[in-house]
Design an enzyme around this catalytic site. Structure first.
Site, short mmCIF file in Angstrom:
data_model
loop_
_atom_site.label_atom_id
_atom_site.label_comp_id
_atom_site.label_asym_id
_atom_site.label_seq_id
_atom_site.Cartn_x
_atom_site.Cartn_y
_atom_site.Cartn_z
N HIS A 8 -1.66 -6.85 -14.01
CA HIS A 8 -1.82 -6.57 -12.58
C HIS A 8 -1.24 -7.67 -11.70
O HIS A 8 -1.49 -7.69 -10.50
CB HIS A 8 -3.29 -6.35 -12.25
N SER B 221 -8.69 -6.40 -13.19
CA SER B 221 -8.24 -5.06 -12.82
C SER B 221 -9.23 -4.31 -11.93
O SER B 221 -8.82 -3.44 -11.16
CB SER B 221 -7.98 -4.23 -14.09
N LYS C 228 3.07 -0.46 -14.66
CA LYS C 228 2.50 -0.67 -13.34
C LYS C 228 3.63 -0.98 -12.36
O LYS C 228 4.30 -0.07 -11.87
CB LYS C 228 1.42 -1.75 -13.40
#
Length: 378
Positions: free
Chosen positions: A197, A169, A229
């Site tokens: 991610h 990250s 996300k």
């Protein structure tokens, strides 16, 4: 006594340039937001907003209880089925956040008398899961799959779990998943991969780095992820076998004792997943944008949506981030303990819905802020 202690800690934190305070975004703000993790720009997509509204209309605003009491609605099950199919696994389970998904999965899969092998790039949620598990934990350098293999081969414990981010990250670099999986298979261990991610960013149609490495649905491999996300909503995921899902329902405390994700978040995440499936080119546009902005500001070519720019001094990093904000560009500012001492940085998280002209503007602002930060640090 307590007040004096807290005041002393606050003074030391501020003097080190490490004080933090939430900064509220304003409704209708016009800044370019490259500090969020809304990689595909789906948090404001009309279909995603409509999905949240429809779920509220059908189920109300809250799930009202634990998933195991009356907090599960059909929307949870429908989303879990579709996201499992998307990720190439047999089943998935939705948690209230990615943090709770990681803590729940790690503590349900390892305990006293077991071994966990982690690395220095692991997210805080994985670290906390390791600590709470009461297993013996071996920490190796980030990406050192040979050290992982040695730790597994030399263990006395029968059961072992390896945990890693697939996309780290802080700087967006990739973990060596193929090598890590080979090490776990050779030594009878399980690999847990946090794809927070990577989903929506890497792999065919945004299915993640696990899929890109040809490991979707592989035995003894557990995938965790988030809906907060690339899917622009909220919630966490654990995906794998049907047996894994059943085990988590029975043993993951962060699932058993937590209120279920609210219907609006489930509806939004499900709608965002449909958008991604319908437009599989979104991750390619995202990565192209990340590479364009990195080239324009002199950063290394990124592997993901994250473009990381080391400033060094935390005070200088904060000043650079504030200059960007003052000029209409929101960027992340990472300082210890999120990063090692001396590596405070600006962190840009690119989005798929940014046009080239905006990228050029962002690059000019960031270049100026970095130049000012380095002059100030000198």
């Amino acid at each position: 006594m307590t007040a004096a202690w807290l005041s002393d800690v606050a003074d030391r934190t501020a003097a080190a340039g490490l004080h933090r305070a939430p900064i509220a975004r304003r409704s209708g703000a016009t800044e370019v937001n490259l500090a969020s993790n809304d990689y595909l720009g789906l948090s404001t997509h009309p279909d995603v907003i409509a999905g949240a509204h429809a779920a509220i209309d059908e189920w109300g605003t809250g799930s009202t209880s634990s998933r195991l009491v009356v907090g599960t609605v059909q929307a949870h099950i429908d989303f879990e089925d579709d996201v499992a199919r998307f990720l190439g696994t047999d089943a998935a389970l939705m948690f209230s956040s990615g943090y709770l998904a990681n803590v729940g999965a790690v503590t349900a899969l390892a305990g006293r008398g077991d071994l966990i092998v982690s690395d220095t790039g692991a997210h805080a949620s994985l670290i906390d899961g390791c600590r709470l598990s009461r297993a013996r934990v071996v920490v190796v350098d980030r990406g050192d799959h040979e050290a992982v293999r040695r730790a597994l081969a030399e263990r006395n414990e029968e059961r072992a779990l390896v945990v890693t981010d697939s996309v780290y990250s802080i700087d967006g670099r990739l973990a060596p998943l193929r090598e890590l999986y080979a090490a776990t298979r050779a030594t009878g261990a399980t690999l847990l991969v946090d794809e927070a991610h990577a989903i929506g960013v890497r792999g065919p149609g945004g299915r993640g780095l696990v899929a890109e490495c040809g490991l979707s649905g592989a035995p003894d491999l557990v995938v965790t992820g988030v809906c907060s996300k690339s899917l622009g909503a909220q919630g966490g995921l654990v995906a794998g076998s049907t047996l894994l899902r059943a085990h988590l329902i029975d043993h993951a405390r962060t699932f058993i004792f937590d209120t279920g994700v609210n219907p609006a978040a489930v509806g939004a995440a499900h709608a965002a997943l449909r958008v991604l499936v319908a437009d599989p080119g979104l991750p390619d546009r995202l990565l192209a944008n990340a590479r364009r902005v990195a080239a324009a500001i002199g950063a290394d070519e990124p592997d993901s949506a994250v473009v990381s720019l080391i400033v060094g001094d935390p005070v200088a990093a904060v000043a650079a981030a504030q200059e960007c904000r003052d000029r209409g560009v929101l960027v992340g500012c990472f300082r210890p303990p999120s990063v090692p001492d001396g590596t405070s940085r600006l962190r840009l998280t690119m989005r798929a819905d940014i046009d080239d002209a905006t990228i050029d503007t962002v690059a000019a602002v960031v270049r100026d802020a970095l130049a000012g930060a380095r002059i100030g640090a000198a």
